[in-house]
Design a protein around this motif. Structure first.
Motif, PDB file in Angstrom:
ATOM      1  N   ASP A 153       0.799  -1.224   0.000  1.00  0.00           N
ATOM      2  CA  ASP A 153       0.000   0.000   0.000  1.00  0.00           C
ATOM      3  C   ASP A 153       0.834   1.278   0.000  1.00  0.00           C
ATOM      4  O   ASP A 153       0.403   2.292  -0.547  1.00  0.00           O
ATOM      5  CB  ASP A 153      -0.932   0.012   1.216  1.00  0.00           C
ATOM      6  N   VAL A 154       2.010   1.243   0.619  1.00  0.00           N
ATOM      7  CA  VAL A 154       2.840   2.446   0.692  1.00  0.00           C
ATOM      8  C   VAL A 154       3.915   2.448  -0.389  1.00  0.00           C
ATOM      9  O   VAL A 154       4.124   3.456  -1.064  1.00  0.00           O
ATOM     10  CB  VAL A 154       3.482   2.574   2.097  1.00  0.00           C
ATOM     11  N   PHE A 155       4.590   1.305  -0.577  1.00  0.00           N
ATOM     12  CA  PHE A 155       5.692   1.263  -1.533  1.00  0.00           C
ATOM     13  C   PHE A 155       5.317   0.628  -2.867  1.00  0.00           C
ATOM     14  O   PHE A 155       6.163   0.504  -3.752  1.00  0.00           O
ATOM     15  CB  PHE A 155       6.891   0.540  -0.903  1.00  0.00           C
ATOM     16  N   ARG A 156       4.070   0.241  -3.010  1.00  0.00           N
ATOM     17  CA  ARG A 156       3.516  -0.210  -4.295  1.00  0.00           C
ATOM     18  C   ARG A 156       4.176  -1.454  -4.876  1.00  0.00           C
ATOM     19  O   ARG A 156       4.292  -1.602  -6.092  1.00  0.00           O
ATOM     20  CB  ARG A 156       3.588   0.927  -5.332  1.00  0.00           C
ATOM     21  N   TYR A 157       4.612  -2.353  -4.022  1.00  0.00           N
ATOM     22  CA  TYR A 157       5.106  -3.636  -4.500  1.00  0.00           C
ATOM     23  C   TYR A 157       3.921  -4.481  -4.948  1.00  0.00           C
ATOM     24  O   TYR A 157       2.896  -4.531  -4.259  1.00  0.00           O
ATOM     25  CB  TYR A 157       5.815  -4.392  -3.379  1.00  0.00           C
ATOM     26  N   PRO A 158       4.010  -5.198  -6.053  1.00  0.00           N
ATOM     27  CA  PRO A 158       2.936  -6.137  -6.418  1.00  0.00           C
ATOM     28  C   PRO A 158       2.930  -7.297  -5.422  1.00  0.00           C
ATOM     29  O   PRO A 158       3.959  -7.637  -4.823  1.00  0.00           O
ATOM     30  CB  PRO A 158       3.330  -6.611  -7.822  1.00  0.00           C
ATOM     31  N   PHE A 159       1.772  -7.908  -5.236  1.00  0.00           N
ATOM     32  CA  PHE A 159       1.660  -8.967  -4.241  1.00  0.00           C
ATOM     33  C   PHE A 159       2.537 -10.178  -4.573  1.00  0.00           C
ATOM     34  O   PHE A 159       2.922 -10.929  -3.679  1.00  0.00           O
ATOM     35  CB  PHE A 159       0.198  -9.400  -4.089  1.00  0.00           C
ATOM     36  N   THR A 160       2.873 -10.359  -5.836  1.00  0.00           N
ATOM     37  CA  THR A 160       3.776 -11.472  -6.178  1.00  0.00           C
ATOM     38  C   THR A 160       5.153 -11.254  -5.546  1.00  0.00           C
ATOM     39  O   THR A 160       5.774 -12.204  -5.056  1.00  0.00           O
ATOM     40  CB  THR A 160       3.922 -11.586  -7.701  1.00  0.00           C
ATOM     41  N   GLU A 161       5.627 -10.002  -5.523  1.00  0.00           N
ATOM     42  CA  GLU A 161       6.919  -9.706  -4.907  1.00  0.00           C
ATOM     43  C   GLU A 161       6.808  -9.720  -3.388  1.00  0.00           C
ATOM     44  O   GLU A 161       7.725 -10.171  -2.690  1.00  0.00           O
ATOM     45  CB  GLU A 161       7.440  -8.348  -5.385  1.00  0.00           C
ATOM     46  N   VAL A 162       5.703  -9.206  -2.868  1.00  0.00           N
ATOM     47  CA  VAL A 162       5.480  -9.228  -1.420  1.00  0.00           C
ATOM     48  C   VAL A 162       5.501 -10.671  -0.926  1.00  0.00           C
ATOM     49  O   VAL A 162       6.073 -10.977   0.126  1.00  0.00           O
ATOM     50  CB  VAL A 162       4.144  -8.558  -1.060  1.00  0.00           C
ATOM     51  N   ALA A 163       4.886 -11.558  -1.686  1.00  0.00           N
ATOM     52  CA  ALA A 163       4.807 -12.969  -1.291  1.00  0.00           C
ATOM     53  C   ALA A 163       6.195 -13.589  -1.166  1.00  0.00           C
ATOM     54  O   ALA A 163       6.457 -14.385  -0.248  1.00  0.00           O
ATOM     55  CB  ALA A 163       3.975 -13.743  -2.313  1.00  0.00           C
ATOM     56  N   GLU A 164       7.100 -13.239  -2.077  1.00  0.00           N
ATOM     57  CA  GLU A 164       8.462 -13.775  -2.019  1.00  0.00           C
ATOM     58  C   GLU A 164       9.187 -13.302  -0.774  1.00  0.00           C
ATOM     59  O   GLU A 164      10.002 -14.033  -0.200  1.00  0.00           O
ATOM     60  CB  GLU A 164       9.232 -13.348  -3.271  1.00  0.00           C
ATOM     61  N   ILE A 165       8.906 -12.093  -0.341  1.00  0.00           N
ATOM     62  CA  ILE A 165       9.569 -11.527   0.835  1.00  0.00           C
ATOM     63  C   ILE A 165       8.986 -12.100   2.124  1.00  0.00           C
ATOM     64  O   ILE A 165       9.717 -12.488   3.038  1.00  0.00           O
ATOM     65  CB  ILE A 165       9.446  -9.991   0.829  1.00  0.00           C
ATOM     66  N   VAL A 166       7.664 -12.163   2.177  1.00  0.00           N
ATOM     67  CA  VAL A 166       6.980 -12.593   3.399  1.00  0.00           C
ATOM     68  C   VAL A 166       6.973 -14.111   3.555  1.00  0.00           C
ATOM     69  O   VAL A 166       6.856 -14.636   4.661  1.00  0.00           O
ATOM     70  CB  VAL A 166       5.536 -12.029   3.426  1.00  0.00           C
ATOM     71  N   GLY A 167       7.096 -14.812   2.441  1.00  0.00           N
ATOM     72  CA  GLY A 167       7.056 -16.273   2.504  1.00  0.00           C
ATOM     73  C   GLY A 167       5.653 -16.823   2.572  1.00  0.00           C
ATOM     74  O   GLY A 167       5.416 -17.881   3.167  1.00  0.00           O
ATOM     75  N   ARG A 168       4.696 -16.092   1.991  1.00  0.00           N
ATOM     76  CA  ARG A 168       3.294 -16.528   1.913  1.00  0.00           C
ATOM     77  C   ARG A 168       2.879 -16.506   0.440  1.00  0.00           C
ATOM     78  O   ARG A 168       3.606 -16.019  -0.421  1.00  0.00           O
ATOM     79  CB  ARG A 168       2.386 -15.589   2.710  1.00  0.00           C
ATOM     80  N   THR A 169       1.675 -16.976   0.172  1.00  0.00           N
ATOM     81  CA  THR A 169       1.148 -16.892  -1.183  1.00  0.00           C
ATOM     82  C   THR A 169       0.686 -15.467  -1.459  1.00  0.00           C
ATOM     83  O   THR A 169       0.397 -14.701  -0.513  1.00  0.00           O
ATOM     84  CB  THR A 169      -0.040 -17.841  -1.373  1.00  0.00           C
TER      85      THR A 169
END
Length: 312
Positions: A153-169
């Motif tokens: 929401d703040v840094f506008r990462y797509p959820f596909t990239e967020v998932a790689e960082i967080v370790g979730r789908t």
């Protein structure tokens, strides 16, 4: 002319340019890490760890990375996620309430030499995502919630990239961000900047004159005051509840303070106060204001969280 030195020059220029590009990522990385952690000191550590991992790569590995900035952001985000998990354990032993580390607006401090190097606090972009109320809400979230929400929401990462960082789908990260978004939306106060500044100025005047009634009128009846001394200085170990109770407590402090001086300053992008004693910063005050009333007052007194304020 040495033909070998001429041929080597482009390589040196390329290396210098690459180092300059990498160094230029420090500001964005500090901004990212501070919002993820709420601590400038921890943000510095996370960014330094990111750079250490970059320089531990071989030249071939570095050359294979298309976007060093994106690589560093991913690594620093993962470091922050780990730090958030360990921070929860550390805070079980923290003395009193824990508050985010406040950051100043460098432009307000006239004593700074124009040629002085920037410190990490000066690299923080002051916007709504560093508002103290916002950071306090973020701190109530799980590490995964906080990281997923901020990155998307703040840094506008797509959820596909967020998932790689967080370790979730990606779907799980979308749910995490949605849950965090609701919490932020429920907690955000509504007050214009000019109104905030006026209320803080009136609060300062009432406190300096020890006018209990004026303070009570400025504080919401259900207001809460939270102090963070970290066990290093005197501070209330539990929040003070109720506008009248806070007013009486503040007047009692004013009577004991003696040489305390209050300055109007920007704290995390919003109107706030800084208390100094014989020129030394001893406390930073941040406010949550809705309408014409103060709903939350946060007081940071832990000297370890005031280092950047003492340098100004």
């Amino acid at each position: 002319m040495d033909i070998h030195s001429e041929q080597a020059e482009p390589g040196r220029d390329e290396t210098a340019a690459r180092r300059h590009t990498i160094a230029g990522e420090q500001g964005p990385l500090i901004n990212l890490a501070y919002r993820l952690l709420g601590s400038l000191a921890d943000a510095e550590d996370a960014v330094q760890e990111g750079y250490a991992r970059w320089y531990a790569l071989s030249r071939e590995q570095q050359d294979a990375i298309g976007s060093p900035g994106a690589w560093l952001s991913t690594v620093v985000s993962r470091v922050c996620l780990d730090l958030l998990g360990s921070a929860r354990v550390r805070r079980e032993h923290y003395v009193g309430e824990w508050l985010p580390e406040p950051v100043p607006d460098a432009m307000e401090w006239s004593g700074r030499r124009p040629s002085a190097p920037l410190d990490p606090a000066d690299r923080i972009t002051l916007d709504e995502s560093v508002d103290m109320a916002f950071l306090v809400v973020l701190d109530s979230m799980t590490p995964a919630e906080r990281v997923a929400f901020l990155l998307h929401d703040v840094f506008r990462y797509p959820f596909t990239e967020v998932a790689e960082i967080v370790g979730r789908t990606p779907g799980a990260c979308r749910q995490l961000a949605s849950s965090a978004r609701r919490r932020v939306g429920d907690a955000r106060p509504i007050a214009a900047q000019a109104t905030r500044a006026r209320v803080v100025r009136d609060f300062k005047r009432a406190w300096e004159t020890q006018d209990i009634q004026a303070l009570i009128e400025l504080l919401d009846p259900s207001a809460t005051a939270t102090a963070d001394g970290g066990g290093r200085v005197t501070a209330s170990l539990t929040p003070i509840e109720g506008g009248a109770e806070i007013a009486r407590y503040l007047v009692g402090l004013a009577r004991q303070a003696g040489t305390l001086n209050l300055l109007e300053r920007t704290v995390n992008g919003q109107a706030g106060l800084v208390a100094t004693d014989r020129g030394k910063t001893v406390a930073v005050y941040a406010f949550e204001i809705a309408g014409d009333h103060i709903q939350r007052l946060w007081v940071v007194r832990n000297p370890l969280k005031l280092r950047v304020w003492m340098q100004r």
